[in-house]
Scaffold this motif. Structure first.
Motif, PDB file in Angstrom:
ATOM      1  N   ASP A  39      -6.767   5.403   4.276  1.00 39.58           N
ATOM      2  CA  ASP A  39      -8.072   4.758   4.452  1.00 39.58           C
ATOM      3  C   ASP A  39      -8.079   3.357   3.844  1.00 39.58           C
ATOM      4  OD1 ASP A  39      -9.045   6.950   5.774  1.00 39.58           O
ATOM      5  OD2 ASP A  39     -10.100   7.791   4.044  1.00 39.58           O
ATOM      6  N   GLU A  40      -7.465   3.221   2.684  1.00 31.70           N
ATOM      7  CA  GLU A  40      -7.409   1.912   2.022  1.00 31.70           C
ATOM      8  C   GLU A  40      -6.588   0.926   2.840  1.00 31.70           C
ATOM      9  OE1 GLU A  40      -6.828   4.801   0.658  1.00 31.70           O
ATOM     10  OE2 GLU A  40      -8.306   5.019  -0.958  1.00 31.70           O
TER      11      GLU A  40
ATOM     12  N   GLY B  41      -3.883   7.340   0.782  1.00 34.71           N
ATOM     13  CA  GLY B  41      -3.828   5.880   0.849  1.00 34.71           C
ATOM     14  C   GLY B  41      -4.081   5.283   2.216  1.00 34.71           C
TER      15      GLY B  41
ATOM     16  N   PHE C 202       0.844  -1.194   0.000  1.00 36.16           N
ATOM     17  CA  PHE C 202       0.000   0.000   0.000  1.00 36.16           C
ATOM     18  C   PHE C 202       0.879   1.244   0.000  1.00 36.16           C
ATOM     19  CE2 PHE C 202      -2.635  -3.338   1.583  1.00 36.16           C
ATOM     20  CZ  PHE C 202      -3.908  -3.050   1.129  1.00 36.16           C
TER      21      PHE C 202
ATOM     22  N   LYS D  32      -8.635  -0.115   5.991  1.00 32.75           N
ATOM     23  CA  LYS D  32      -9.704  -1.049   5.621  1.00 32.75           C
ATOM     24  C   LYS D  32      -9.154  -2.454   5.433  1.00 32.75           C
ATOM     25  CE  LYS D  32     -13.376  -1.747   2.196  1.00 32.75           C
ATOM     26  NZ  LYS D  32     -14.017  -1.193   0.964  1.00 32.75           N
TER      27      LYS D  32
END
Length: 305
Positions: A168-169, A166, A157, A172
């Protein structure tokens, strides 16, 4: 039928100054882990709690991985690796800006951690931090190839802990890999660390930032007294700054006591924000020779066995 809850521990590993503490503070939404450009800033495994609906995660921000073998460094390394025993998910953070200047893949410091987490027993996510400051993204290809070779099952990531790109991704993905288990903390809790410890860490952060290149690494902060009862709405805190040598005292105090006064003012402001009350903060400097070799004192700091 109620949704099944998820709960687990995310262990954050990475070299010094990779940005783990900055990321943890962003994820939690407030400062619980101190940040400075100096290595060895994080000494204890600081925990932050995130609760999102049916998912609750405890994030452990560990001391930065490095190759130093003197002073307190080996103890910090053991602390970082010991956190893996609690892990349900591992997040390895790397500094993209640093790797953009490398041509030989992963740094030697990372070989032990790759060996420790590369057996497939735990989910591993790699956060390549500070991508916002790398203009020529092509320079990251060697590290991307090295990560794919060393940790073929890991997901990558690209993020910026500072700007939030990036993040939040990444969050998650981390939360989705936690096991099914009941929550262990109230939804409004943000850390398992006692407020006294967090207050001592705030003082230490301000010292790191104020001292710069003069910083004596044999420095620790302890809370000697904490009084919330004698005056309603005011918390009185007495904190000791321990240095390893007599010559370090004037460095911390500064000319006419100005440096210590400045550190106290800035630390008090952050502690007041954390506690939501007025704070009277008293700081003084004590010489404690060879404290890094004192098992009893290290235990008091949360660093000993």
């Amino acid at each position: 039928m109620e949704n099944m809850q998820r709960f687990g521990h995310v262990v954050m590993l990475g070299p010094t100054n990779a940005g783990k503490s900055t990321l943890l503070n962003r994820l939690i939404g407030q400062k619980i882990s101190i940040v400075s450009p100096k290595p060895q800033t994080t000494r204890n495994s600081i925990s932050g709690i995130i609760t999102q609906g049916d998912v609750q995660a405890v994030f452990l921000d560990t001391p930065g991985l490095h190759r130093q073998k003197r002073g307190i460094a080996p103890l910090l390394m053991r602390s970082a690796y010991a956190a893996l025993a609690q892990a349900d998910v591992v997040m390895l953070m790397l500094d993209a800006a640093q790797y953009a200047r490398r041509i030989d893949g992963l740094a030697p410091d990372l070989k032990p951690v790759v060996k420790a987490v590369g057996d497939g027993r735990l989910p591993v996510l790699v956060a390549l931090n500070k991508v916002d400051v790398v203009r020529e993204k092509v320079k990251l290809l060697p590290v991307l190839e090295a990560i794919a070779e060393a940790l073929p099952a890991a997901e990558l990531f690209p993020i910026s802990a500072l700007t939030g790109v990036g993040v939040d991704e990444l969050l998650k993905a981390l939360l989705s890999r936690l096991p099914e288990a009941p929550h262990q903390f109230d939804p409004d809790e943000v850390s398992t660390a006692p407020v006294r410890f967090l207050a001592s860490e705030i003082v230490r952060e301000k010292l790191f930032l104020a001292l710069g290149d003069e910083l004596p690494y044999s420095m620790a902060v302890t809370i000697e007294d904490w009084d919330e009862k004698s005056k309603p709405g005011l918390t009185k805190i007495r904190a000791a700054i321990h240095v390893g040598r007599e010559s370090h005292k004037p460095m911390v105090i500064g000319k006419g006591g100005e440096r210590l006064k400045d550190v106290g003012q800035k630390a008090r402001a952050d502690i007041e924000e954390m506690l939501g009350t007025q704070v009277f903060l008293e700081l003084w400097v004590k010489v404690r020779r060879d404290w890094t070799d004192d098992p009893s004192f290290l235990r008091d700091l949360g660093l000993g066995q």
